[in-house]
Design a protein around this motif. Structure first.
Motif, PDB file in Angstrom:
ATOM      1  N   ALA A  46      -2.094 -10.238   2.829  1.00  0.00           N
ATOM      2  CA  ALA A  46      -1.861 -10.082   1.390  1.00  0.00           C
ATOM      3  C   ALA A  46      -3.074  -9.464   0.705  1.00  0.00           C
ATOM      4  CB  ALA A  46      -1.522 -11.428   0.759  1.00  0.00           C
ATOM      5  N   VAL A  47      -4.254  -9.911   1.083  1.00  0.00           N
ATOM      6  CA  VAL A  47      -5.480  -9.353   0.491  1.00  0.00           C
ATOM      7  C   VAL A  47      -5.647  -7.897   0.905  1.00  0.00           C
ATOM      8  CG1 VAL A  47      -8.009  -9.497   0.503  1.00  0.00           C
ATOM      9  CG2 VAL A  47      -6.635 -11.576   0.259  1.00  0.00           C
ATOM     10  N   LYS A  48      -5.356  -7.592   2.152  1.00  0.00           N
ATOM     11  CA  LYS A  48      -5.465  -6.209   2.627  1.00  0.00           C
ATOM     12  C   LYS A  48      -4.475  -5.308   1.883  1.00  0.00           C
ATOM     13  CE  LYS A  48      -5.407  -3.393   6.778  1.00  0.00           C
ATOM     14  NZ  LYS A  48      -5.157  -3.338   8.215  1.00  0.00           N
ATOM     15  N   THR A  49      -3.255  -5.786   1.698  1.00  0.00           N
ATOM     16  CA  THR A  49      -2.244  -5.028   0.956  1.00  0.00           C
ATOM     17  C   THR A  49      -2.681  -4.818  -0.482  1.00  0.00           C
ATOM     18  OG1 THR A  49      -0.495  -5.902   2.357  1.00  0.00           O
ATOM     19  CG2 THR A  49       0.176  -4.994   0.232  1.00  0.00           C
ATOM     20  N   LEU A  50      -3.223  -5.874  -1.079  1.00  0.00           N
ATOM     21  CA  LEU A  50      -3.702  -5.776  -2.461  1.00  0.00           C
ATOM     22  C   LEU A  50      -4.795  -4.730  -2.595  1.00  0.00           C
ATOM     23  CD1 LEU A  50      -3.371  -7.116  -5.273  1.00  0.00           C
ATOM     24  CD2 LEU A  50      -5.229  -8.634  -4.629  1.00  0.00           C
ATOM     25  N   LYS A  51      -5.695  -4.673  -1.611  1.00  0.00           N
ATOM     26  CA  LYS A  51      -6.782  -3.697  -1.665  1.00  0.00           C
ATOM     27  C   LYS A  51      -6.292  -2.277  -1.421  1.00  0.00           C
ATOM     28  CE  LYS A  51     -10.533  -6.820  -0.631  1.00  0.00           C
ATOM     29  NZ  LYS A  51     -11.576  -7.228   0.301  1.00  0.00           N
ATOM     30  N   THR A  52      -5.325  -2.094  -0.522  1.00  0.00           N
ATOM     31  CA  THR A  52      -4.841  -0.732  -0.244  1.00  0.00           C
ATOM     32  C   THR A  52      -3.963  -0.210  -1.361  1.00  0.00           C
ATOM     33  OG1 THR A  52      -3.002  -1.609   1.057  1.00  0.00           O
ATOM     34  CG2 THR A  52      -4.995  -0.950   2.259  1.00  0.00           C
ATOM     35  N   ARG A  53      -3.238  -1.089  -2.027  1.00  0.00           N
ATOM     36  CA  ARG A  53      -2.384  -0.671  -3.143  1.00  0.00           C
ATOM     37  C   ARG A  53      -3.042  -0.974  -4.481  1.00  0.00           C
ATOM     38  NH1 ARG A  53       3.287  -2.922  -0.770  1.00  0.00           N
ATOM     39  NH2 ARG A  53       3.320  -1.552   1.021  1.00  0.00           N
ATOM     40  N   GLY A  54      -4.312  -1.165  -4.455  1.00  0.00           N
ATOM     41  CA  GLY A  54      -5.051  -1.564  -5.640  1.00  0.00           C
ATOM     42  C   GLY A  54      -5.092  -0.560  -6.764  1.00  0.00           C
TER      43      GLY A  54
END
Length: 181
Positions: free
Chosen positions: A19-27
């Protein structure tokens, strides 16, 4: 402390890590939301000050996550516990969510800090725009693209200066408070 806890949880809970990785890539899409949410703390400050002036007591206390910690020790649960829980859950995904989005003290110090004679200056000639300073900023400010860092969200921790590998790229300056020069 919550940032370290977030790192610990991310290492041990794959779903949170993803979830954190997704948040950072779609940030990039969420950056607009972040920008507007940062104004929320000024509304909280206005509510806390106005409420105290009108009612004669601290209306904010029941929603304060720090006061909620004491309430938990006394085995008392109120709305502040919900705010504390949201803050702790939010801190798994965003560093310092309380400070960024809701802290009235942060809003007040930000307003005072905007008048401070001290500011950070990025020397474009010395900077290689590696973004290490931006990654080090606990408030998520884009230090590597600014020439003068005088944001009300800056907490003055100087983490960006400590992490910068280029000598003289980021410097603390003294100047006229309103203009930053």
């Amino acid at each position: 402390m919550t940032s370290r806890f977030s790192t610990w949880v991310q290492k041990r809970v794959p779903a949170v890590r993803r979830a954190v990785k997704t948040l950072k890539t779609r940030g990039q899409r969420l950056a607009v939301l972040d920008r507007y949410l940062r104004f929320l703390k000024y509304g909280v400050l206005a509510w806390a000050v106005t409420g105290a002036a009108v009612y004669g007591f601290m209306v904010f206390r029941d929603y304060d996550p720090w006061a909620a910690l004491w309430n938990l020790l006394e085995l008392s649960i109120g709305p502040g516990v919900a705010v504390l829980a949201l803050t702790l859950i939010g801190s798994l995904f965003v560093e310092r969510p309380w400070c960024r989005y809701a802290c009235p003290l942060g809003a007040a110090t930000g307003l005072v800090g905007a008048l401070s004679p001290f500011y950070l200056k990025r020397e474009v000639e010395a900077c290689k725009a590696c973004a290490i300073c931006t990654k080090a900023c606990p408030m998520g400010l884009a230090v590597h693209t600014a020439t003068t860092i005088k944001s009300a969200d800056c907490i003055g921790c100087l983490e960006c200066v400590d992490e910068c590998p280029r000598e003289g790229a980021l410097e603390l300056k003294l100047g006229l408070p309103v203009f930053g020069h």
